[in-house]
Design an enzyme around this catalytic site. Structure first.
Site, short mmCIF file in Angstrom:
data_model
loop_
_atom_site.label_atom_id
_atom_site.label_comp_id
_atom_site.label_asym_id
_atom_site.label_seq_id
_atom_site.Cartn_x
_atom_site.Cartn_y
_atom_site.Cartn_z
CB CYS A 113 -0.95 0.01 1.19
SG CYS A 113 -2.07 -1.37 1.22
CG HIS A 237 -2.61 3.51 2.97
ND1 HIS A 237 -3.32 3.27 1.82
CD2 HIS A 237 -2.61 2.35 3.68
CE1 HIS A 237 -3.71 2.00 1.82
NE2 HIS A 237 -3.30 1.42 2.94
CG ASN A 267 -6.61 -0.64 2.14
OD1 ASN A 267 -6.03 -0.14 1.18
ND2 ASN A 267 -5.97 -1.24 3.13
N1 ACO Z 1 -17.74 -7.82 11.32
C1 ACO Z 1 -18.13 -8.04 12.58
N2 ACO Z 1 -17.30 -8.46 13.55
C2 ACO Z 1 -16.02 -8.64 13.21
C3 ACO Z 1 -15.53 -8.43 11.91
C4 ACO Z 1 -16.46 -8.00 10.94
N3 ACO Z 1 -16.10 -7.76 9.66
N4 ACO Z 1 -14.21 -8.69 11.88
C5 ACO Z 1 -13.86 -9.05 13.12
N5 ACO Z 1 -14.96 -9.03 13.93
C6 ACO Z 1 -15.03 -9.35 15.35
C7 ACO Z 1 -13.88 -10.19 15.84
O1 ACO Z 1 -14.15 -11.56 15.65
C8 ACO Z 1 -13.83 -9.82 17.31
O2 ACO Z 1 -14.83 -10.50 17.98
P1 ACO Z 1 -14.63 -11.01 19.53
O3 ACO Z 1 -14.44 -9.73 20.31
O4 ACO Z 1 -15.87 -11.75 19.81
O5 ACO Z 1 -13.37 -11.84 19.49
C9 ACO Z 1 -14.23 -8.33 17.31
O6 ACO Z 1 -14.93 -8.10 16.08
C10 ACO Z 1 -13.05 -7.38 17.37
O7 ACO Z 1 -12.08 -7.79 16.41
P2 ACO Z 1 -10.71 -7.07 16.25
O8 ACO Z 1 -9.88 -7.81 15.27
O9 ACO Z 1 -10.15 -6.80 17.62
O10 ACO Z 1 -11.19 -5.67 15.63
P3 ACO Z 1 -10.36 -4.38 15.41
O11 ACO Z 1 -10.99 -3.27 16.13
O12 ACO Z 1 -8.88 -4.62 15.59
O13 ACO Z 1 -10.60 -4.11 13.85
C11 ACO Z 1 -9.51 -4.31 11.73
C12 ACO Z 1 -10.15 -5.06 12.89
C13 ACO Z 1 -10.56 -3.44 11.09
C14 ACO Z 1 -8.98 -5.33 10.73
C15 ACO Z 1 -8.36 -3.43 12.27
O14 ACO Z 1 -7.51 -4.20 13.09
C16 ACO Z 1 -7.53 -2.82 11.17
O15 ACO Z 1 -8.00 -2.01 10.39
N6 ACO Z 1 -6.24 -3.16 11.09
C17 ACO Z 1 -5.35 -2.57 10.14
C18 ACO Z 1 -5.58 -3.10 8.78
C19 ACO Z 1 -4.63 -2.49 7.82
O16 ACO Z 1 -4.26 -1.34 7.96
N7 ACO Z 1 -4.17 -3.22 6.86
C20 ACO Z 1 -3.15 -2.66 5.99
C21 ACO Z 1 -3.42 -2.90 4.68
S1 ACO Z 1 -4.78 -3.97 4.44
C22 ACO Z 1 -4.77 -4.42 2.87
O17 ACO Z 1 -3.96 -4.08 2.12
C23 ACO Z 1 -5.90 -5.22 2.52
#
Ligand code: ACO
Length: 312
Positions: A113, A237, A267
């Site tokens: 990215c 980004h 993204n």
């Molecule tokens: N819908 C509903 N619930 C969800 C989803 C979803 N899509 N995804 C995860 N959950 C649940 C999990 O299972 C977890 O449930 P639990 O509490 O019962 O265990 C809860 O939601 C919290 O999950 P987390 O993983 O802690 O959620 P977080 O707040 O960290 O958000 C996310 C996840 C959005 C992926 C975040 O960590 C993020 O954006 N990370 C950075 C991603 C990024 O920058 N990537 C770089 C490039 S990505 C690319 O190129 C594709």
């Protein structure tokens, strides 16, 4: 690092697929919902479809049109992508052909990215060695490497392209400072094998992204002899709105001086910075002479920042 010949970014063009996929559309097939996606990511909808070359060519055509140039005026095509049409040849070859460009240099660059940021610095280097005009495209079709049954990734990605025309400028460069970074020991945090799907450790990327973006942004500011207050617009980004907010807070740049399009596009990887830049230009948030702070991060793990003066 300095060079005798500077650059100016002359124009920006974008392309996104017509098909809109909303959070509710995703919730129809996945165990997720609009409230979770909005609250945790800031994304409301994304565009899905097209090929990397077709989106790139469309964005590039618009950038050329806005600059009042034709494909013949370009000396090198640099295409930043993680999702090339194929393994070989470079997708830049297809884009060059679609645009009807002269037989000039054309190549792909993959820095996850951060691709657009790497492309910006590479383009400045090409200009420094004598090329007059570089067409830089940041483009990705992450939807093609997404497992649409995996809610952790499917809610995040979108497809799109953004292009800029970069040209030589006498005197001081409009690229005031830049830094490129990569830590290959973190490559396991986000990867996609041949024929496979994207996988990432979202929480770990989140933590690391905020830290490295802030560090490299501060380095870019300091190298340019600037303070956060001098920056008219932060163009980060677009991976997660909460990452953007956390970085803004630490950099002391208010959100109203930050370009955000993640709500509409998700993204889009290499395309996200030019998409955000084009949106801010369209909204009249950037004037000639404004200082922009651009920051990217992604697979690698790679990250990069630059301070760019807008206009020629
Ligand atoms: N819908 C509903 N619930 C969800 C989803 C979803 N899509 N995804 C995860 N959950 C649940 C999990 O299972 C977890 O449930 P639990 O509490 O019962 O265990 C809860 O939601 C919290 O999950 P987390 O993983 O802690 O959620 P977080 O707040 O960290 O958000 C996310 C996840 C959005 C992926 C975040 O960590 C993020 O954006 N990370 C950075 C991603 C990024 O920058 N990537 C770089 C490039 S990505 C690319 O190129 C594709």
């Amino acid at each position: 690092m300095s060079s005798a010949r500077g650059i100016a970014v002359r124009s920006c063009g974008i392309a996104v697929p017509e098909k809109v996929l909303t959070n509710d559309d995703l919730a129809a097939t996945l165990d997720t919902n609009d409230a979770w996606i909005t609250e945790r990511t800031g994304i409301k909808e994304r565009r899905i479809g097209g090929t990397t070359s077709s989106l790139a060519a469309e964005a590039a055509s618009e950038a050329l049109r806005r600059a009042g140039l034709s494909a013949e005026d370009i000396d090198v095509l640099v295409l930043a992508t993680t999702t090339p049409d194929g393994i070989a040849p470079a997708t830049a070859s297809a884009v060059q052909d679609l645009l009807g460009m002269r037989r000039v240099g054309a190549f792909d660059l993959n820095a996850g990215c951060s691709g657009f940021m790497y492309g910006l610095v590479v383009s400045a280097g090409l200009v420094a060695t004598g090329y007059e005009r570089v067409l830089l495209v940041g483009v990705d079709t992450l939807s093609r490497i997404t497992d649409w049954t995996d809610r952790t990734i499917a809610v995040l990605v979108g497809d799109g392209a953004g292009a800029v025309v970069i040209e030589a400028r006498d005197g001081q460069s409009n690229l005031l400072s830049h830094n490129l970074h990569s830590d290959g020991s973190l490559r396991h945090l986000l990867y996609c094998e041949h024929g496979g799907y994207l996988w990432m450790d979202g929480q770990e990327i989140f933590r690391k992204a905020v830290r490295v973006v802030v560090e490299s942004a501060e380095q870019a500011l300091s190298d340019a002899g600037l303070e956060a207050d001098d920056i008219a617009l932060l163009v980060p980004h677009q991976a997660n709105r909460r990452i953007i907010q956390a970085a803004c807070q630490r950099l002391k740049i208010p959100e109203d001086r930050t370009a955000v399009v993640i709500d509409r596009y998700g993204n889009t990887s290499s395309a996200s910075i030019p998409l955000a830049l084009a949106d801010a230009l369209e909204a009249g948030k950037i004037s000639d002479g404004d200082l922009l702070l651009l920051c990217g991060f992604g697979a690698g793990m790679s990250w990069a920042s630059a301070v760019l003066r807008w206009g020629s």
